[in-house]
Design a protein around this motif. Structure first.
Motif, PDB file in Angstrom:
ATOM      1  N   LEU A  99      -1.578   8.507  13.833  1.00 19.76           N
ATOM      2  CA  LEU A  99      -2.355   7.290  13.373  1.00 19.76           C
ATOM      3  C   LEU A  99      -3.161   6.871  14.276  1.00 19.76           C
ATOM      4  O   LEU A  99      -4.587   6.639  14.441  1.00 19.76           O
ATOM      5  CB  LEU A  99      -1.924   6.193  12.161  1.00 19.76           C
ATOM      6  CG  LEU A  99      -3.042   5.554  11.710  1.00 19.76           C
ATOM      7  CD1 LEU A  99      -4.090   6.252  10.605  1.00 19.76           C
ATOM      8  CD2 LEU A  99      -2.410   4.350  10.364  1.00 19.76           C
ATOM      9  N   LEU A 100      -2.351   6.365  15.454  1.00 16.10           N
ATOM     10  CA  LEU A 100      -3.436   5.869  16.687  1.00 16.10           C
ATOM     11  C   LEU A 100      -4.468   6.302  17.201  1.00 16.10           C
ATOM     12  O   LEU A 100      -5.372   6.098  17.481  1.00 16.10           O
ATOM     13  CB  LEU A 100      -2.053   4.804  17.771  1.00 16.10           C
ATOM     14  CG  LEU A 100      -1.524   3.989  16.769  1.00 16.10           C
ATOM     15  CD1 LEU A 100      -0.506   3.199  17.119  1.00 16.10           C
ATOM     16  CD2 LEU A 100      -2.783   2.548  16.824  1.00 16.10           C
ATOM     17  N   LEU A 102      -5.301   9.574  16.287  1.00 21.80           N
ATOM     18  CA  LEU A 102      -6.567   9.918  15.656  1.00 21.80           C
ATOM     19  C   LEU A 102      -7.450   8.737  15.556  1.00 21.80           C
ATOM     20  O   LEU A 102      -8.509   8.937  15.545  1.00 21.80           O
ATOM     21  CB  LEU A 102      -5.984   9.571  14.287  1.00 21.80           C
ATOM     22  CG  LEU A 102      -7.481  10.385  13.242  1.00 21.80           C
ATOM     23  CD1 LEU A 102      -8.114  11.894  12.629  1.00 21.80           C
ATOM     24  CD2 LEU A 102      -6.917   9.921  11.083  1.00 21.80           C
ATOM     25  N   LEU A 103      -7.398   7.108  15.609  1.00 23.45           N
ATOM     26  CA  LEU A 103      -8.378   6.186  15.706  1.00 23.45           C
ATOM     27  C   LEU A 103      -8.784   5.755  16.886  1.00 23.45           C
ATOM     28  O   LEU A 103      -9.859   5.664  17.035  1.00 23.45           O
ATOM     29  CB  LEU A 103      -7.156   4.586  15.296  1.00 23.45           C
ATOM     30  CG  LEU A 103      -7.386   4.686  13.344  1.00 23.45           C
ATOM     31  CD1 LEU A 103      -5.936   3.198  13.588  1.00 23.45           C
ATOM     32  CD2 LEU A 103      -8.501   4.592  12.517  1.00 23.45           C
ATOM     33  N   TYR A 104      -8.414   6.422  17.254  1.00 22.14           N
ATOM     34  CA  TYR A 104      -8.770   6.642  18.913  1.00 22.14           C
ATOM     35  C   TYR A 104      -9.724   7.332  19.071  1.00 22.14           C
ATOM     36  O   TYR A 104     -10.315   7.256  19.575  1.00 22.14           O
ATOM     37  CB  TYR A 104      -7.731   6.797  20.138  1.00 22.14           C
ATOM     38  CG  TYR A 104      -8.121   7.074  21.539  1.00 22.14           C
ATOM     39  CD1 TYR A 104      -8.400   5.531  22.088  1.00 22.14           C
ATOM     40  CD2 TYR A 104      -8.229   8.248  22.373  1.00 22.14           C
ATOM     41  CE1 TYR A 104      -8.738   6.238  23.637  1.00 22.14           C
ATOM     42  CE2 TYR A 104      -9.122   8.428  23.677  1.00 22.14           C
ATOM     43  CZ  TYR A 104      -9.419   7.382  23.801  1.00 22.14           C
ATOM     44  OH  TYR A 104      -9.843   7.539  25.267  1.00 22.14           O
ATOM     45  N   LEU A 106     -11.131   9.119  16.520  1.00 19.24           N
ATOM     46  CA  LEU A 106     -12.994   8.648  15.476  1.00 19.24           C
ATOM     47  C   LEU A 106     -13.656   7.747  16.677  1.00 19.24           C
ATOM     48  O   LEU A 106     -14.439   7.288  16.362  1.00 19.24           O
ATOM     49  CB  LEU A 106     -11.961   8.254  14.476  1.00 19.24           C
ATOM     50  CG  LEU A 106     -11.461   9.357  13.910  1.00 19.24           C
ATOM     51  CD1 LEU A 106     -10.796   8.661  12.426  1.00 19.24           C
ATOM     52  CD2 LEU A 106     -12.476  10.231  13.103  1.00 19.24           C
ATOM     53  N   SER A 107     -12.883   6.655  17.279  1.00 21.30           N
ATOM     54  CA  SER A 107     -13.760   5.730  17.976  1.00 21.30           C
ATOM     55  C   SER A 107     -14.185   6.231  19.421  1.00 21.30           C
ATOM     56  O   SER A 107     -15.526   5.584  19.369  1.00 21.30           O
ATOM     57  CB  SER A 107     -12.554   4.707  18.530  1.00 21.30           C
ATOM     58  OG  SER A 107     -11.973   5.051  19.799  1.00 21.30           O
ATOM     59  N   ASN A 110     -17.613   8.488  17.519  1.00 22.71           N
ATOM     60  CA  ASN A 110     -18.713   7.439  17.339  1.00 22.71           C
ATOM     61  C   ASN A 110     -19.189   6.087  18.384  1.00 22.71           C
ATOM     62  O   ASN A 110     -20.283   5.950  18.203  1.00 22.71           O
ATOM     63  CB  ASN A 110     -18.043   6.297  16.679  1.00 22.71           C
ATOM     64  CG  ASN A 110     -17.594   6.653  15.071  1.00 22.71           C
ATOM     65  OD1 ASN A 110     -18.473   7.749  14.616  1.00 22.71           O
ATOM     66  ND2 ASN A 110     -16.738   6.046  14.756  1.00 22.71           N
TER      67      ASN A 110
END
Length: 111
Positions: A99-100, A102-104, A106-107, A110
């Motif tokens: 999850l971390l 994936l969040l990285y 995505l950030s 963006n």
């Protein structure tokens, strides 16, 4: 314009004492500075920075307790992020790490 010297004397801007003092200040500001513009022997003091968010105040408190900042490549990982990473890994295990990641990703997309 005029300048006021340290002894209280008022002199014009083109006075040699004013020019000498400005040159001394300029030399003092550039001597012994590293790439960052900070003096090489200066230590990092978090209390000297502006505290404009609760997150920075939390990081300062955690630093005072003894949780260090650490580097991951070019990034500085703050103490609050370290605690968050540890909690996610403890609570979610391998899924938390994914999850971390994936969040990285995505950030970064963006930005």
């Amino acid at each position: 314009m005029v300048r006021i010297l340290a002894n209280g004397e008022i002199v014009p801007d083109d006075d040699p004492r004013v020019r000498n003092r400005a040159q001394q200040n300029e030399n003092r500001n550039t001597f012994g500075q590293g790439f960052s513009g900070q003096p090489e022997n200066a230590q990092y003091h978090p209390q000297n920075q502006m505290q404009d968010s609760p997150f920075s105040a939390l990081n300062q408190r955690l630093s005072e307790v003894g949780i260090p900042r650490w580097n991951l490549g070019n990034w500085v990982i703050e103490p609050a992020v370290s605690i968050l990473l540890l909690l996610v890994v403890i609570m979610m295990g391998m899924r938390g790490i994914l999850l971390l990641g994936l969040l990285y990703v995505l950030s970064r997309i963006n930005q």
